[in-house]
Design a protein around this motif. Sequence first.
Motif, mmCIF file in Angstrom:
data_model
loop_
_atom_site.group_PDB
_atom_site.id
_atom_site.type_symbol
_atom_site.label_atom_id
_atom_site.label_comp_id
_atom_site.label_asym_id
_atom_site.label_seq_id
_atom_site.Cartn_x
_atom_site.Cartn_y
_atom_site.Cartn_z
ATOM 1 N N SER A 115 0.835 -1.195 0.000
ATOM 2 C CA SER A 115 0.000 0.000 0.000
ATOM 3 C C SER A 115 0.876 1.254 0.000
ATOM 4 C CB SER A 115 -0.991 -0.040 1.165
ATOM 5 O OG SER A 115 -1.959 0.974 1.009
ATOM 6 N N GLU A 116 0.792 2.085 1.053
ATOM 7 C CA GLU A 116 1.639 3.283 1.097
ATOM 8 C C GLU A 116 3.115 2.903 0.998
ATOM 9 O OE1 GLU A 116 3.028 6.660 4.280
ATOM 10 O OE2 GLU A 116 0.965 5.972 4.417
ATOM 11 N N GLY A 117 3.482 1.818 1.637
ATOM 12 C CA GLY A 117 4.865 1.347 1.573
ATOM 13 C C GLY A 117 5.267 0.928 0.171
ATOM 14 N N ALA A 118 4.318 0.399 -0.597
ATOM 15 C CA ALA A 118 4.605 0.032 -1.988
ATOM 16 C C ALA A 118 4.836 1.276 -2.835
ATOM 17 C CB ALA A 118 3.462 -0.802 -2.560
ATOM 18 N N ALA A 119 4.072 2.333 -2.565
ATOM 19 C CA ALA A 119 4.280 3.587 -3.297
ATOM 20 C C ALA A 119 5.668 4.140 -3.003
ATOM 21 C CB ALA A 119 3.208 4.606 -2.934
ATOM 22 N N VAL A 120 6.104 4.042 -1.762
ATOM 23 C CA VAL A 120 7.444 4.487 -1.385
ATOM 24 C C VAL A 120 8.492 3.604 -2.050
ATOM 25 C CG1 VAL A 120 9.073 4.754 0.535
ATOM 26 C CG2 VAL A 120 6.693 5.511 0.790
ATOM 27 N N ALA A 121 8.329 2.297 -1.960
ATOM 28 C CA ALA A 121 9.292 1.367 -2.554
ATOM 29 C C ALA A 121 9.393 1.557 -4.063
ATOM 30 C CB ALA A 121 8.913 -0.076 -2.220
ATOM 31 N N ALA A 122 8.283 1.846 -4.696
ATOM 32 C CA ALA A 122 8.290 2.045 -6.145
ATOM 33 C C ALA A 122 8.987 3.343 -6.524
ATOM 34 C CB ALA A 122 6.865 2.043 -6.691
ATOM 35 N N ARG A 123 8.749 4.389 -5.791
ATOM 36 C CA ARG A 123 9.320 5.703 -6.123
ATOM 37 C C ARG A 123 10.788 5.815 -5.734
ATOM 38 N NH1 ARG A 123 6.901 11.491 -3.949
ATOM 39 N NH2 ARG A 123 8.545 12.795 -4.790
ATOM 40 N N TYR A 124 11.200 5.100 -4.704
ATOM 41 C CA TYR A 124 12.524 5.266 -4.106
ATOM 42 C C TYR A 124 13.658 4.816 -5.031
ATOM 43 C CZ TYR A 124 16.321 5.081 -0.742
ATOM 44 O OH TYR A 124 17.505 5.274 -0.089
ATOM 45 N N TYR A 125 14.709 5.628 -5.045
ATOM 46 C CA TYR A 125 15.933 5.284 -5.763
ATOM 47 C C TYR A 125 17.128 5.746 -4.933
ATOM 48 C CZ TYR A 125 19.793 5.225 -9.004
ATOM 49 O OH TYR A 125 21.019 4.981 -9.590
ATOM 50 N N HIS A 126 18.108 4.873 -4.837
ATOM 51 C CA HIS A 126 19.397 5.217 -4.229
ATOM 52 C C HIS A 126 20.447 4.401 -4.972
ATOM 53 C CE1 HIS A 126 22.632 5.858 -1.420
ATOM 54 N NE2 HIS A 126 21.855 6.668 -0.689
ATOM 55 N N LYS A 127 21.450 5.061 -5.494
ATOM 56 C CA LYS A 127 22.432 4.357 -6.331
ATOM 57 C C LYS A 127 23.136 3.233 -5.578
ATOM 58 C CE LYS A 127 26.190 7.658 -5.629
ATOM 59 N NZ LYS A 127 27.120 8.570 -6.279
ATOM 60 N N HIS A 128 23.316 3.387 -4.281
ATOM 61 C CA HIS A 128 23.977 2.329 -3.513
ATOM 62 C C HIS A 128 23.068 1.126 -3.284
ATOM 63 C CE1 HIS A 128 27.404 4.864 -3.043
ATOM 64 N NE2 HIS A 128 26.724 5.780 -2.349
ATOM 65 N N LEU A 129 21.786 1.336 -3.188
ATOM 66 C CA LEU A 129 20.847 0.223 -3.063
ATOM 67 C C LEU A 129 20.695 -0.492 -4.398
ATOM 68 C CD1 LEU A 129 18.748 -1.406 -1.463
ATOM 69 C CD2 LEU A 129 17.050 0.310 -2.146
ATOM 70 N N GLU A 130 20.668 0.254 -5.454
ATOM 71 C CA GLU A 130 20.407 -0.291 -6.792
ATOM 72 C C GLU A 130 21.333 -1.460 -7.124
ATOM 73 O OE1 GLU A 130 18.149 -0.498 -10.185
ATOM 74 O OE2 GLU A 130 17.805 0.781 -8.466
ATOM 75 N N ARG A 131 22.590 -1.361 -6.769
ATOM 76 C CA ARG A 131 23.552 -2.424 -7.128
ATOM 77 C C ARG A 131 23.317 -3.720 -6.353
ATOM 78 N NH1 ARG A 131 27.814 1.260 -4.713
ATOM 79 N NH2 ARG A 131 27.983 0.587 -2.563
ATOM 80 N N HIS A 132 22.556 -3.657 -5.268
ATOM 81 C CA HIS A 132 22.255 -4.851 -4.468
ATOM 82 C C HIS A 132 20.934 -5.513 -4.850
ATOM 83 C CE1 HIS A 132 25.525 -4.080 -1.645
ATOM 84 N NE2 HIS A 132 25.135 -2.814 -1.612
#
Length: 137
Positions: free
Chosen positions: A53-70
């Motif tokens: 729900s709200e957490g999915a909207a956050v997870a979908a919108r969120y970007y961080h280059k350091h997270l992306e590689r994992h």
Amino acid sequence: YSSSAENILHDPAAYREYQERNYLIRKLELDRFVETQGALLSSFKKVFLMGRSEGAAVAARYYHKHLERHLTGRIFSGWSCDFNYFFSCAEHAKVCEDKCNKHTPQLNLIGGEDQYFGPNGSIAQAVASAPTGWGGN
């Protein structure tokens, strides 16, 4: 707090600001985790970013280059992946700010009769179709 089209449309500008502030709080929490827990993220073979729900909207919108590689993938549950009342504008509805790896799998789980984000009779549909509303395609 109550998700109702009436509450959302009562003061659209204030509601949009409210949603942006909600996202900023969650983004800052995620930024702090990603920036301080790189070793933890590296210790796993597979890492999924998931929200409901709200957490999915956050997870979908969120970007961080350091997270992306994992990331092995993203999972969104109970949310439509569309521009809707959880975002102040269409630009903010882009998955991972349109910066993520386009080859990272994403799974979206939502029922066709979802009362909040479904295509018919939902709050999102009511807000999008209102004269002062927003969202939609």
